[in-house]
Design a protein around this motif. Structure first.
Motif, PDB file in Angstrom:
ATOM      1  N   GLU A  67     -53.787  13.225  14.118  1.00 58.60           N
ATOM      2  CA  GLU A  67     -52.905  14.387  14.227  1.00 58.60           C
ATOM      3  C   GLU A  67     -51.530  14.098  13.626  1.00 58.60           C
ATOM      4  O   GLU A  67     -50.999  14.911  12.858  1.00 58.60           O
ATOM      5  CB  GLU A  67     -52.760  14.793  15.688  1.00 58.60           C
ATOM      6  CG  GLU A  67     -51.905  16.031  15.927  1.00 58.60           C
ATOM      7  CD  GLU A  67     -52.484  17.298  15.323  1.00 58.60           C
ATOM      8  OE1 GLU A  67     -51.703  18.225  15.029  1.00 58.60           O
ATOM      9  OE2 GLU A  67     -53.717  17.357  15.128  1.00 58.60           O
ATOM     10  N   ILE A  68     -50.944  12.953  13.954  1.00 58.71           N
ATOM     11  CA  ILE A  68     -49.585  12.693  13.466  1.00 58.71           C
ATOM     12  C   ILE A  68     -49.562  12.387  11.966  1.00 58.71           C
ATOM     13  O   ILE A  68     -48.539  12.594  11.312  1.00 58.71           O
ATOM     14  CB  ILE A  68     -48.898  11.563  14.268  1.00 58.71           C
ATOM     15  CG1 ILE A  68     -49.620  10.237  14.112  1.00 58.71           C
ATOM     16  CG2 ILE A  68     -48.775  11.947  15.732  1.00 58.71           C
ATOM     17  CD1 ILE A  68     -48.941   9.098  14.867  1.00 58.71           C
ATOM     18  N   LYS A  69     -50.681  11.928  11.412  1.00 54.91           N
ATOM     19  CA  LYS A  69     -50.748  11.675   9.965  1.00 54.91           C
ATOM     20  C   LYS A  69     -50.545  12.943   9.148  1.00 54.91           C
ATOM     21  O   LYS A  69     -50.095  12.891   8.005  1.00 54.91           O
ATOM     22  CB  LYS A  69     -52.091  11.035   9.605  1.00 54.91           C
ATOM     23  CG  LYS A  69     -52.203   9.560   9.955  1.00 54.91           C
ATOM     24  CD  LYS A  69     -53.600   9.029   9.661  1.00 54.91           C
ATOM     25  CE  LYS A  69     -53.744   7.570  10.095  1.00 54.91           C
ATOM     26  NZ  LYS A  69     -55.137   7.071   9.913  1.00 54.91           N
ATOM     27  N   LYS A  70     -50.841  14.081   9.741  1.00 56.60           N
ATOM     28  CA  LYS A  70     -50.708  15.360   9.038  1.00 56.60           C
ATOM     29  C   LYS A  70     -49.270  15.651   8.642  1.00 56.60           C
ATOM     30  O   LYS A  70     -49.015  16.416   7.720  1.00 56.60           O
ATOM     31  CB  LYS A  70     -51.225  16.503   9.922  1.00 56.60           C
ATOM     32  CG  LYS A  70     -52.700  16.425  10.280  1.00 56.60           C
ATOM     33  CD  LYS A  70     -53.070  17.558  11.222  1.00 56.60           C
ATOM     34  CE  LYS A  70     -54.528  17.472  11.663  1.00 56.60           C
ATOM     35  NZ  LYS A  70     -54.867  18.567  12.627  1.00 56.60           N
ATOM     36  N   TYR A  71     -48.324  15.039   9.331  1.00 60.35           N
ATOM     37  CA  TYR A  71     -46.917  15.370   9.118  1.00 60.35           C
ATOM     38  C   TYR A  71     -46.214  14.464   8.117  1.00 60.35           C
ATOM     39  O   TYR A  71     -45.052  14.681   7.770  1.00 60.35           O
ATOM     40  CB  TYR A  71     -46.181  15.337  10.458  1.00 60.35           C
ATOM     41  CG  TYR A  71     -46.710  16.351  11.444  1.00 60.35           C
ATOM     42  CD1 TYR A  71     -46.349  17.697  11.351  1.00 60.35           C
ATOM     43  CD2 TYR A  71     -47.595  15.974  12.453  1.00 60.35           C
ATOM     44  CE1 TYR A  71     -46.846  18.632  12.246  1.00 60.35           C
ATOM     45  CE2 TYR A  71     -48.093  16.903  13.358  1.00 60.35           C
ATOM     46  CZ  TYR A  71     -47.725  18.227  13.249  1.00 60.35           C
ATOM     47  OH  TYR A  71     -48.222  19.150  14.137  1.00 60.35           O
ATOM     48  N   ASN A  72     -46.911  13.418   7.670  1.00 59.78           N
ATOM     49  CA  ASN A  72     -46.367  12.534   6.630  1.00 59.78           C
ATOM     50  C   ASN A  72     -44.993  11.973   7.001  1.00 59.78           C
ATOM     51  O   ASN A  72     -44.083  11.896   6.178  1.00 59.78           O
ATOM     52  CB  ASN A  72     -46.282  13.284   5.287  1.00 59.78           C
ATOM     53  CG  ASN A  72     -46.118  12.327   4.110  1.00 59.78           C
ATOM     54  OD1 ASN A  72     -46.628  11.205   4.137  1.00 59.78           O
ATOM     55  ND2 ASN A  72     -45.421  12.772   3.084  1.00 59.78           N
ATOM     56  N   LEU A  73     -44.837  11.581   8.271  1.00 65.69           N
ATOM     57  CA  LEU A  73     -43.614  10.954   8.755  1.00 65.69           C
ATOM     58  C   LEU A  73     -43.961   9.645   9.439  1.00 65.69           C
ATOM     59  O   LEU A  73     -45.026   9.516  10.021  1.00 65.69           O
ATOM     60  CB  LEU A  73     -42.892  11.857   9.766  1.00 65.69           C
ATOM     61  CG  LEU A  73     -42.195  13.106   9.236  1.00 65.69           C
ATOM     62  CD1 LEU A  73     -41.710  13.966  10.404  1.00 65.69           C
ATOM     63  CD2 LEU A  73     -41.016  12.732   8.354  1.00 65.69           C
TER      64      LEU A  73
END
Length: 217
Positions: A67-73
């Protein structure tokens, strides 16, 4: 042996991208992981839905990473509720560090997880925001605190900041004074506390809840 990333699960209320609205990271883009559960019930809590036990999903490490990989941060804030209320918090933090994330944790300071002593301290930024009426901070947490954030409300006074258990950990520019709900009278009180801290040779920052000013979550 390869770790089973699906073995550990976490009660996650929400994962979202916003900007950090509080403390010294204010304005930076962050992915927030809001965990369920809290050991306190503060009257001015703005996320009571995070501890009712009704608003979470059980997610594995793999689920969270996907899930957090989707935000590219590469900057993640673990919040709540109270993150340390999650007993296996160290497992989540360890995996985030292993995946090159800088980890920011917002805690009320009352709880501790001894397994954090095995983690890379340089990759973890802990903001401790002690709560009234006692402003208790677990002594084992203190060496790991990067920032002390005090909500300036009717209760807070200089004696809650300058005290024997904190004095060796309080350094210049580690204290944030956050006026409660951005109220004008609490801004005035924050300015007065800032002046009192200067008498002890300590500079502090007055920072409102900027995400609310911007209309962000």
């Amino acid at each position: 042996m390869k770790k089973d990333l699906n073995k550990e699960t976490f009660k996650v209320v929400e994962i979202f991208r916003s900007v950090e609205g509080e403390g010294r990271w204010v304005g930076l883009p962050v992915v927030f992981i809001r965990l369920e559960g809290c050991n306190l019930r503060c009257s001015w809590c703005d996320t009571p839905y995070s501890y009712t036990g009704e608003n979470f999903k059980l997610l594995s490490i793999t689920d969270i990473l996907d899930e957090i990989k989707k935000y590219n941060l590469k900057r993640v804030c673990i919040t709540g509720g109270e993150p340390f209320f999650t007993e296996n918090l160290d497992v989540l933090v360890e995996n985030l560090i292993e995946n090159s994330y800088q980890v920011f944790i917002e805690t009320n300071g009352t709880l501790w997880n001894q397994n954090f002593e095995n983690l890379d301290k340089s990759k973890i930024y802990i903001t401790c925001s002690p709560k009234p009426p006692f402003y208790f901070i677990n002594k084992n947490l203190l060496p790991y605190v990067s920032e002390f954030k005090f909500v300036v409300d009717e209760t807070l006074s200089i004696k809650h900041i300058i005290r024997s258990d904190l004095i060796e950990y309080i350094k210049n520019d580690t204290i944030v004074l956050q006026p409660e709900s951005n109220k004008p009278e609490m801004v005035k009180k924050a300015l007065e506390l800032q002046d009192e801290l200067l008498k002890f040779g300590i500079e502090s920052r007055i920072i409102p809840q900027c995400h609310k000013v911007l209309g962000l979550p």
